[in-house]
Design an enzyme around this catalytic site. Structure first.
Site, PDB file in Angstrom:
ATOM      1  N   HIS A  53       7.765   6.443  10.298  1.00  0.00           N
ATOM      2  CA  HIS A  53       6.941   6.291   9.101  1.00  0.00           C
ATOM      3  C   HIS A  53       6.076   7.559   8.991  1.00  0.00           C
ATOM      4  O   HIS A  53       4.874   7.524   9.225  1.00  0.00           O
ATOM      5  CB  HIS A  53       6.077   5.035   9.235  1.00  0.00           C
ATOM      6  CG  HIS A  53       5.431   4.589   7.959  1.00  0.00           C
ATOM      7  ND1 HIS A  53       5.529   5.294   6.780  1.00  0.00           N
ATOM      8  CD2 HIS A  53       4.654   3.512   7.684  1.00  0.00           C
ATOM      9  CE1 HIS A  53       4.848   4.655   5.841  1.00  0.00           C
ATOM     10  NE2 HIS A  53       4.304   3.579   6.366  1.00  0.00           N
ATOM     11  N   ARG A  73      11.754   3.155   1.325  1.00  0.00           N
ATOM     12  CA  ARG A  73      11.517   2.251   2.466  1.00  0.00           C
ATOM     13  C   ARG A  73      12.702   1.306   2.562  1.00  0.00           C
ATOM     14  O   ARG A  73      13.194   0.806   1.542  1.00  0.00           O
ATOM     15  CB  ARG A  73      10.236   1.459   2.287  1.00  0.00           C
ATOM     16  CG  ARG A  73      10.140   0.335   3.320  1.00  0.00           C
ATOM     17  CD  ARG A  73       8.778  -0.267   3.406  1.00  0.00           C
ATOM     18  NE  ARG A  73       7.840   0.678   3.976  1.00  0.00           N
ATOM     19  CZ  ARG A  73       6.576   0.371   4.292  1.00  0.00           C
ATOM     20  NH1 ARG A  73       6.131  -0.842   4.075  1.00  0.00           N
ATOM     21  NH2 ARG A  73       5.780   1.273   4.805  1.00  0.00           N
ATOM     22  N   LYS A  78      24.081  -6.292  -4.690  1.00  0.00           N
ATOM     23  CA  LYS A  78      25.507  -6.368  -5.033  1.00  0.00           C
ATOM     24  C   LYS A  78      26.356  -5.700  -3.961  1.00  0.00           C
ATOM     25  O   LYS A  78      27.560  -5.562  -4.112  1.00  0.00           O
ATOM     26  CB  LYS A  78      25.755  -5.672  -6.380  1.00  0.00           C
ATOM     27  CG  LYS A  78      24.996  -6.288  -7.536  1.00  0.00           C
ATOM     28  CD  LYS A  78      25.193  -5.443  -8.787  1.00  0.00           C
ATOM     29  CE  LYS A  78      24.264  -5.909  -9.896  1.00  0.00           C
ATOM     30  NZ  LYS A  78      24.199  -4.939 -10.996  1.00  0.00           N
ATOM     31  N   ARG A  83       0.813  -1.228   0.000  1.00  0.00           N
ATOM     32  CA  ARG A  83       0.000   0.000   0.000  1.00  0.00           C
ATOM     33  C   ARG A  83       0.834   1.260   0.000  1.00  0.00           C
ATOM     34  O   ARG A  83       0.487   2.218  -0.669  1.00  0.00           O
ATOM     35  CB  ARG A  83      -0.992  -0.020   1.151  1.00  0.00           C
ATOM     36  CG  ARG A  83      -0.444   0.174   2.502  1.00  0.00           C
ATOM     37  CD  ARG A  83      -1.293  -0.452   3.558  1.00  0.00           C
ATOM     38  NE  ARG A  83      -1.290  -1.908   3.448  1.00  0.00           N
ATOM     39  CZ  ARG A  83      -2.302  -2.627   3.014  1.00  0.00           C
ATOM     40  NH1 ARG A  83      -3.414  -2.063   2.672  1.00  0.00           N
ATOM     41  NH2 ARG A  83      -2.195  -3.936   2.930  1.00  0.00           N
ATOM     42  N   THR A  84       1.920   1.289   0.713  1.00  0.00           N
ATOM     43  CA  THR A  84       2.682   2.547   0.776  1.00  0.00           C
ATOM     44  C   THR A  84       3.288   2.862  -0.584  1.00  0.00           C
ATOM     45  O   THR A  84       3.234   3.994  -1.058  1.00  0.00           O
ATOM     46  CB  THR A  84       3.774   2.474   1.862  1.00  0.00           C
ATOM     47  OG1 THR A  84       3.170   2.110   3.093  1.00  0.00           O
ATOM     48  CG2 THR A  84       4.459   3.812   2.026  1.00  0.00           C
TER      49      THR A  84
END
Lengths: 138, 321
Positions: free
Chosen positions: B129, B101, B80, B51-52
């Site tokens: 958040h 995120r 990597k 959702r975010t």
């Protein structure tokens, strides 16, 4: 007990008795190849007992470390046997690469190139927190 | 360069401005549909999210902009061994703004310290958040008509729940907000939140493990999921995951105008039987999140000089205190 005066170097004075060895280790003085004296439990009029560190060389010392370990300490700078400067040390607002964050979820725990930075968030209780994850140093 | 890593990076005046813009977007979406034409949002999601990420992407598309997307560390150069700092520098060459995120706490701050474009923290581990909090604030404002004079119950995982920490930080700046902290002993609110936010500001709070006992006094109940991904030990997760389940029976104890919020996704902490209760506001939160992210993207692009300055929103903000 007598310890010679130094000609050029630094005297860290008024260290709270018992904190001298910790400061010695954190400042990395054991790695120096110059004369260093750690004198413990010296009788002091003001403090009762105190520790003193004498470094017989004009080398840079990280005063932030001194301020973190023992904010009441003083640093005396000696040149040609004379006291040329004296600094009262305060708790630093920011500590860089002195403490290491213990939070395994912190970005600084997995990215080794990142500087370990702590900010003073509570002067009264001497609380430092990691700037990345806000974990309290203890 | 201005970034939003923590909800406290925004003053209450700025949050008031974002709330006003979001309400203007709701009232006049067509006035905003071309504002970001030619601009690119990079969504860097190194941790699973539906959702975010979709909310940010929908927000940018509804502003007329475009999206560059990285989803999951496995498909990015992070696999990597590229550092967050290098990723931020590289993406700054391609995009106009970043939403990131990351599972590690503080990763967004590292990105912000190295990017030459605005960075929005879309969640950094269990830490912050802020855009979820903006969604929460718009929902509270639209449902209750105010952000002050509230008794707010926070229930579930208060230890690792980043949305809870951000919401406490945000609401603590409004007048006469009281918190009821409802959690099992192991998932209590960390002392640093109490010591650095609640106690210095003299905010009233109580701690309890009794949801039923707390319900009748609440204006707002903020439910959270016990997050499996925050536990190192599965045994602890299994023991705690069903600590609180909100059911229609428990809702009978609540006021008729109490709002139930949840940052979603839910697992089983809110019974689906409550979804049709008018007090259930968690799906409205999702929509409000998109509007607030639109408002935030606009604010940061304008401050970065990538968009012309704003005209004042036509809709006046509701009273916020």
């Amino acid at each position: 007990m007598n310890v010679d005066s130094i000609q050029n170097g630094i005297v860290i004075d008024h260290i709270t008795a018992g904190q001298g060895m910790r400061l010695y280790e954190l400042l990395g003085l054991d790695g120096l190849d110059v004369s260093v004296a750690l004198i413990k439990n010296v009788v002091s009029k003001k403090m009762g007992r105190k520790d003193i560190i004498k470094i017989d060389a004009d080398i840079p010392v990280n005063v932030d470390i001194i301020g973190f370990v023992d904010p009441g300490a003083t640093v005396n700078f000696i040149k040609n046997g004379e006291l040329v400067d004296k600094k009262a040390i305060e708790m630093p607002e920011i500590l860089t690469n002195v403490l290491k964050c213990k939070n395994p979820r912190c970005i600084s725990s997995c990215e080794q190139e990142l500087s370990q930075i702590f900010r003073l968030t509570d002067r009264e209780h001497k609380v430092y927190r990691c700037i990345y994850c806000e974990t309290k140093w203890s | 360069m201005r970034h939003v890593i923590d909800i406290l990076d925004l003053s209450t005046e700025e949050i008031g401005g974002l709330l006003a813009t979001a309400q203007d977007i709701i009232a006049r979406p067509e006035a905003y549909s071309e504002l970001c034409r030619g601009k690119k949002l990079a969504t860097l999601f190194f941790e699973p999210s539906t959702r975010t990420r979709l909310s940010f992407e929908a927000a940018m598309y509804e502003l007329g902009g475009n999206v560059l997307s990285v989803t999951g560390a496995a498909t990015s150069s992070a696999s990597k061994g590229e550092s967050v700092a290098d990723t931020a520098k590289v993406v700054s060459c391609y995009a106009d703004i970043i939403a990131m995120r990351h599972p590690k706490e503080g990763a967004a701050l590292v990105a912000a310290n190295n990017a030459s474009i605005p960075v929005i923290n879309a969640g950094d581990g269990g830490h912050c958040h802020p855009t979820q909090t903006l969604a929460d604030l718009l929902t509270i404002l639209r449902e209750k008509g105010r952000l002050g004079d509230l008794t707010v119950g926070l229930c579930g995982d208060l230890k690792f729940g980043r949305t809870v920490h951000s919401l406490i930080n945000a609401l603590s700046r409004y007048e006469n907000v009281k918190f009821v902290l409802i959690s099992p002993e192991e998932l209590k609110l960390p002392s640093y939140v109490k010591d650095s936010v609640l106690k210095p500001r003299g905010i009233a709070y109580t701690q309890t493990s009794d949801l039923e006992g707390a319900l009748p006094d609440l204006d707002l109940l903020y439910m959270t999921r016990v997050q499996k991904e925050r536990f190192f030990n599965e045994e602890d997760y299994l023991r705690l995951k069903d600590s609180y389940i909100l059911t229609p029976e428990k809702m009978r104890l609540a006021r008729p105008d109490m709002c139930v919020l949840h940052p979603l996704p839910r697992v089983n902490e809110i019974s689906v039987a409550i979804d049709n209760d008018p007090r259930a506001c968690y799906f409205k939160q999702v929509l409000n999140g998109k509007y607030m992210r639109m408002a935030l993207i606009l604010m940061l692009l304008r401050e970065a000089g990538k968009l012309p300055s704003a005209k004042k929103p036509a809709v006046r903000p509701l009273e916020t205190v």
